[in-house]
Design a protein around this motif. Structure first.
Motif, PDB file in Angstrom:
ATOM      1  N   ILE A 216       1.081  -0.886   0.174  1.00  0.00           N
ATOM      2  CA  ILE A 216       0.423  -0.066   0.152  1.00  0.00           C
ATOM      3  C   ILE A 216       0.948   1.486  -0.100  1.00  0.00           C
ATOM      4  N   PRO A 217       2.019   1.508   1.122  1.00  0.00           N
ATOM      5  CA  PRO A 217       2.362   2.426   0.987  1.00  0.00           C
ATOM      6  C   PRO A 217       3.623   2.455  -0.232  1.00  0.00           C
ATOM      7  N   VAL A 218       4.002   1.291  -0.676  1.00  0.00           N
ATOM      8  CA  VAL A 218       4.381   1.298  -1.342  1.00  0.00           C
ATOM      9  C   VAL A 218       4.465   2.109  -3.529  1.00  0.00           C
ATOM     10  N   ILE A 219       2.561   1.577  -3.470  1.00  0.00           N
ATOM     11  CA  ILE A 219       2.308   1.906  -4.631  1.00  0.00           C
ATOM     12  C   ILE A 219       1.939   3.782  -3.757  1.00  0.00           C
ATOM     13  N   MET A 220       1.584   3.893  -2.641  1.00  0.00           N
ATOM     14  CA  MET A 220       1.314   5.092  -2.959  1.00  0.00           C
ATOM     15  C   MET A 220       2.701   6.552  -3.425  1.00  0.00           C
ATOM     16  N   LEU A 221       3.814   6.302  -3.202  1.00  0.00           N
ATOM     17  CA  LEU A 221       4.668   6.905  -3.125  1.00  0.00           C
ATOM     18  C   LEU A 221       5.755   6.564  -4.261  1.00  0.00           C
ATOM     19  N   PHE A 222       5.988   5.536  -5.373  1.00  0.00           N
ATOM     20  CA  PHE A 222       6.651   4.825  -6.145  1.00  0.00           C
ATOM     21  C   PHE A 222       5.661   4.373  -7.564  1.00  0.00           C
ATOM     22  N   GLN A 223       4.526   3.947  -7.195  1.00  0.00           N
ATOM     23  CA  GLN A 223       3.251   3.735  -7.805  1.00  0.00           C
ATOM     24  C   GLN A 223       4.064   2.469  -8.443  1.00  0.00           C
ATOM     25  N   THR A 224       4.315   1.580  -9.835  1.00  0.00           N
ATOM     26  CA  THR A 224       4.962   0.911  -9.587  1.00  0.00           C
ATOM     27  C   THR A 224       5.853   0.211 -10.887  1.00  0.00           C
ATOM     28  N   SER A 225       7.242   0.285  -9.994  1.00  0.00           N
ATOM     29  CA  SER A 225       7.923  -0.020 -10.494  1.00  0.00           C
ATOM     30  C   SER A 225       9.129  -0.849  -9.997  1.00  0.00           C
ATOM     31  N   ASP A 226      10.384  -1.160 -10.432  1.00  0.00           N
ATOM     32  CA  ASP A 226      10.707  -2.356 -10.334  1.00  0.00           C
ATOM     33  C   ASP A 226      11.758  -1.821  -8.488  1.00  0.00           C
ATOM     34  N   LEU A 227      12.137  -0.031  -8.488  1.00  0.00           N
ATOM     35  CA  LEU A 227      12.098  -0.008  -6.352  1.00  0.00           C
ATOM     36  C   LEU A 227      10.914  -0.386  -6.064  1.00  0.00           C
ATOM     37  N   SER A 228       9.318  -0.204  -6.738  1.00  0.00           N
ATOM     38  CA  SER A 228       8.229  -0.563  -6.073  1.00  0.00           C
ATOM     39  C   SER A 228       8.545  -2.168  -4.847  1.00  0.00           C
ATOM     40  N   ASN A 229       8.997  -2.506  -5.797  1.00  0.00           N
ATOM     41  CA  ASN A 229       9.402  -3.522  -6.011  1.00  0.00           C
ATOM     42  C   ASN A 229      10.261  -3.962  -4.620  1.00  0.00           C
ATOM     43  N   VAL A 230      11.453  -3.775  -4.603  1.00  0.00           N
ATOM     44  CA  VAL A 230      12.551  -3.627  -3.640  1.00  0.00           C
ATOM     45  C   VAL A 230      12.168  -3.079  -2.343  1.00  0.00           C
ATOM     46  N   ILE A 231      11.287  -2.151  -2.158  1.00  0.00           N
ATOM     47  CA  ILE A 231      11.173  -1.650  -1.347  1.00  0.00           C
ATOM     48  C   ILE A 231      10.086  -2.287  -0.435  1.00  0.00           C
ATOM     49  N   ALA A 232       8.716  -2.553  -0.743  1.00  0.00           N
ATOM     50  CA  ALA A 232       8.574  -3.636  -0.657  1.00  0.00           C
ATOM     51  C   ALA A 232       8.504  -4.714  -0.166  1.00  0.00           C
ATOM     52  N   MET A 233       9.805  -5.349  -0.894  1.00  0.00           N
ATOM     53  CA  MET A 233      10.123  -6.800  -0.227  1.00  0.00           C
ATOM     54  C   MET A 233      10.997  -6.403   1.077  1.00  0.00           C
ATOM     55  N   LEU A 234      11.909  -4.959   0.829  1.00  0.00           N
ATOM     56  CA  LEU A 234      12.971  -4.193   1.915  1.00  0.00           C
ATOM     57  C   LEU A 234      12.231  -3.829   3.666  1.00  0.00           C
ATOM     58  N   ALA A 235      11.386  -4.020   3.583  1.00  0.00           N
ATOM     59  CA  ALA A 235       9.720  -3.725   5.055  1.00  0.00           C
ATOM     60  C   ALA A 235       9.806  -4.247   5.285  1.00  0.00           C
ATOM     61  N   TYR A 236       9.765  -5.492   4.879  1.00  0.00           N
ATOM     62  CA  TYR A 236       9.591  -7.025   4.981  1.00  0.00           C
ATOM     63  C   TYR A 236      10.774  -7.709   5.519  1.00  0.00           C
ATOM     64  N   ALA A 237      11.896  -7.262   4.883  1.00  0.00           N
ATOM     65  CA  ALA A 237      12.543  -8.123   5.430  1.00  0.00           C
ATOM     66  C   ALA A 237      13.934  -7.719   5.969  1.00  0.00           C
ATOM     67  N   THR A 238      13.914  -6.555   5.839  1.00  0.00           N
ATOM     68  CA  THR A 238      14.811  -5.738   7.166  1.00  0.00           C
ATOM     69  C   THR A 238      14.926  -5.970   8.823  1.00  0.00           C
ATOM     70  N   VAL A 239      13.448  -7.259   8.737  1.00  0.00           N
ATOM     71  CA  VAL A 239      13.789  -6.749  10.460  1.00  0.00           C
ATOM     72  C   VAL A 239      14.592  -7.979  10.845  1.00  0.00           C
ATOM     73  N   PRO A 240      15.316  -9.345  10.073  1.00  0.00           N
ATOM     74  CA  PRO A 240      15.904  -9.878  10.958  1.00  0.00           C
ATOM     75  C   PRO A 240      18.011  -9.379  10.287  1.00  0.00           C
ATOM     76  N   ALA A 241      18.031  -8.763   9.788  1.00  0.00           N
ATOM     77  CA  ALA A 241      19.077  -8.233   9.867  1.00  0.00           C
ATOM     78  C   ALA A 241      19.820  -7.455  11.211  1.00  0.00           C
ATOM     79  N   ILE A 242      18.103  -6.650  10.919  1.00  0.00           N
ATOM     80  CA  ILE A 242      18.761  -5.914  12.777  1.00  0.00           C
ATOM     81  C   ILE A 242      18.437  -6.822  13.948  1.00  0.00           C
TER      82      ILE A 242
END
Length: 649
Positions: free
Chosen positions: A508-534
């Protein structure tokens, strides 16, 4: 270089990685691919039609097994129909209405109070009330119905498999290998074969959810029973327990906390899968959210996403609190109603609500004119962002895409298959010998000869971009949290919250800010996947012995030198495990981000569902799983290698 260990163990002499060998291999394979094209790109005429074979096999199985699948679907549909009748359908032909929303909200609050007291009761009551107040009650109850039926079935099946595995080493090995593949396979890949065998609708969605959710329960059962102290087991045997009594009266009660942890994971996996199962016709919040995203109705999507998140939070907090609940002991002469005061209160409120609903229909279901909505305000905010901020966001998006992501993508697509697979095989040989070297050769090589090489590399490209950003963001945050205890509490709370969100929400926030693109895919994945690194960076930094830090300080090292030369090297194995989990979670998001456009394996799964192309969907899901298994084996071997170098293993 020799690493000295303070505990007196034999120092380990490390050998520099054979970088020259790697460089020569890369140069040689690229050169050979230049002169011999099949070593660069696998010829189309050499592709083995595994996809067609799998599709035909499932089509044949769907016809042959139709009596069995219909009987199984009917059997599972009965408890689902009962729960749906209670929660939102009622029995109109008999004049019976479903349980009023007031009673369900009160029941959630009472159950929360019974488990953990007033704070959890308030959380459960408010979160459940949101579903009614914002006009999402029926959709929420449809989703909750599947969860309430699937969780007991998945938990019971996982428990039985886990107990069976503890009784047979051969069964445990087979189940562990199967669960590794199942848990590395994305949610959406389960849907294609289920559609062929069971069709579309609530029951097929529930079956796919059940299959996806049972591995955590089985694994926790194995872990819990294996962890029962031997003296407790011996005491049970000496008391004359039969094997069945030993299981039910000794092993399972002793493993209760671990089993409840498995139940918690089943609940969260079930809810995540139920939302995705809307793609095969499961009604409820997931279907509404998917429709809102496809229509770019961001306001409605936010409301529905919050509803899904609140259900996840309530179920997560309840199951977590149940792990630490201490049953209250009552005096012998305590009356029955006092012992079960929560049950009595719920029954009384339900009876009162049913009676009051005959006079006040608002108590049964809130009419639309009494519900709230902030969807319009969200839509206006989105329009404002698009009008005023997108001009600033677009250059950032385009710059990152053009100068970072696209070069990575083009590099991966340019690499000859011999170079890529051979390089991973060399790493496996260096870290673990021939068996580890064969993992990328067999798994990724299979995807290549099956004709999925390009989407495989596009998937690896997106995961690589996500992993690099997750390391750059998550590792510094984990280091900072290890230095600031108060900040660590806030950081871990945020991480808990992010992991509670169903994966759909991040779109939802990715579409709001970046619309559809490869960067949108990466950021959506990033928001979900950064937690284990932390989390794992924080864990690794806190596990560095204080005596080691003090010794470095006494040697004259400043804070920066301690970090780079002492703490990070010691914490590196844990950081590697965090990166491993980041890759796994990024791969889990690949199929989800296909909903906002991509050309990777996730998109292959998404395209396979409408046409019931089982081979395409199943092989694409296996490809994502194979990437995860390869990364897990290589990174795990690297972590063990580093621990041996440091004398920690």
């Amino acid at each position: 270089m020799t690493i000295r260990v303070a505990d007196g163990r034999v120092p380990v002499r490390t050998v520099a990685p054979p970088l020259v060998v790697f460089a020569v291999f890369i140069a040689a394979t690229v050169l050979l691919a230049w002169f011999f094209p099949p070593l660069d790109t696998w010829p189309a005429e050499w592709v083995i039609p595994v996809r067609g074979w799998v599709t035909e096999a499932f089509a044949w199985l769907g016809v042959v097994a139709k009596p069995v699948t219909r009987a199984l679907a009917w059997l599972i549909a009965q408890p689902l129909a009962l729960v749906e009748t209670i929660l939102f359908r009622g029995v109109p032909s008999w004049g019976l209405k479903p349980v009023p929303w007031v009673a369900v909200v009160a029941g959630a609050a009472i159950l929360g109070h019974w488990i953990a007291g007033p704070r959890l009761a308030l959380l459960c009551g408010l979160c459940t009330a949101y579903l009614a107040v914002f006009g999402l009650w029926q959709d929420s109850m449809q989703t909750l119905s599947i969860v309430l039926v699937t969780v007991p079935l998945a938990a019971a099946t996982g428990l039985a498999l886990g107990v069976w595995a503890t009784r047979s080493e051969r069964v445990e090995k087979v189940l562990n290998a199967t669960f590794d593949l199942m848990q590395a396979t994305p949610h959406m890949a389960y849907l294609a074969p289920i559609v062929v065998l069971f069709g579309f609708g609530q029951v097929p969605a529930m079956i796919a959810t059940l299959i996806f959710a049972l591995p955590p329960m089985a694994r926790c059962t194995i872990l819990g029973i294996r962890g029962v102290p031997s003296d407790i087991m011996e005491a049970g045997r000496m008391s004359g327990c039969t094997p069945r009594q030993l299981l039910w009266k000794v092993e399972l009660p002793s493993a209760q906390k671990t089993l409840l942890l498995g139940l918690n994971q089943v609940v969260m996996q079930t809810l995540a899968m139920v939302v995705i199962a809307s793609l095969v016709g499961a009604s409820g919040l997931g279907q509404k959210l998917l429709f809102s995203l496809q229509q770019l109705q961001i306001g409605k999507a936010v409301e529905q996403g919050i509803a899904i998140t609140l259900i996840a939070i309530v179920l997560d907090r309840m199951t977590q609190a149940a792990m630490y609940r201490v049953p209250r002991r009552w005096p012998i002469d305590t009356p029955w109603y006092a012992r079960h005061i929560h049950l009595v209160a719920f029954v009384a409120i339900t009876v009162a609500a049913v009676a009051a609903a005959q006079v006040l229909p608002q108590i049964a279901v809130l009419p639309r004119d009494m519900t709230l909505s902030f969807g319009q305000q969200i839509n206006e905010a989105v329009r404002w962002i698009s009008k005023n901020l997108f001009a600033y966001v677009k250059p950032v998006r385009d710059t990152i895409t053009i100068w970072v992501l696209l070069p990575i993508r083009d590099f991966y697509l340019w690499l000859p298959w011999t170079t890529f697979i051979g390089f991973l095989a060399l790493i496996g040989w260096y870290l673990g010998g021939l068996r580890l070297a064969l993992v990328p050769v067999c798994l990724l090589g299979f995807m290549m000869i099956a004709g999925f090489w390009t989407p495989l590399m596009l998937t690896i490209y997106l995961v690589t971009g996500c992993t690099i950003l997750a390391i750059l963001i998550g590792v510094p945050i984990g280091i900072w949290a290890s230095r600031h205890p108060r900040g660590a509490k806030v950081t871990m709370t945020v991480c808990d919250t992010l992991q509670t969100f169903p994966s759909f929400i991040y779109l939802i926030p990715v579409i709001m800010l970046f619309q559809t693109s490869d960067l949108s895919n990466v950021i959506a994945m990033l928001a979900y996947a950064t937690v284990p690194a932390i989390r794992y960076t924080y864990l690794g930094m806190t596990l560095v012995p204080q005596a080691t830090i003090e010794a470095a300080t006494a040697s004259g090292a400043n804070a920066r030198q301690r970090l780079w030369k002492v703490e990070l090297p010691i914490a590196f194995p844990e950081i590697l495990l965090g990166i491993n989990q980041t890759i796994m979670m990024a791969l889990a998001m690949v199929a989800i981000t296909a909903l906002i456009g991509s050309r990777d394996l996730g998109q292959e799964i998404y395209k396979a569902l409408p046409s019931a192309d089982t081979g395409r969907g199943l092989l694409a899901g296996m490809g994502i799983a194979f990437i995860g298994i390869t990364a897990d084996r290589l990174i795990g071997a690297w972590a063990r290698h580093r621990k041996k170098q440091l004398g920690l293993a």
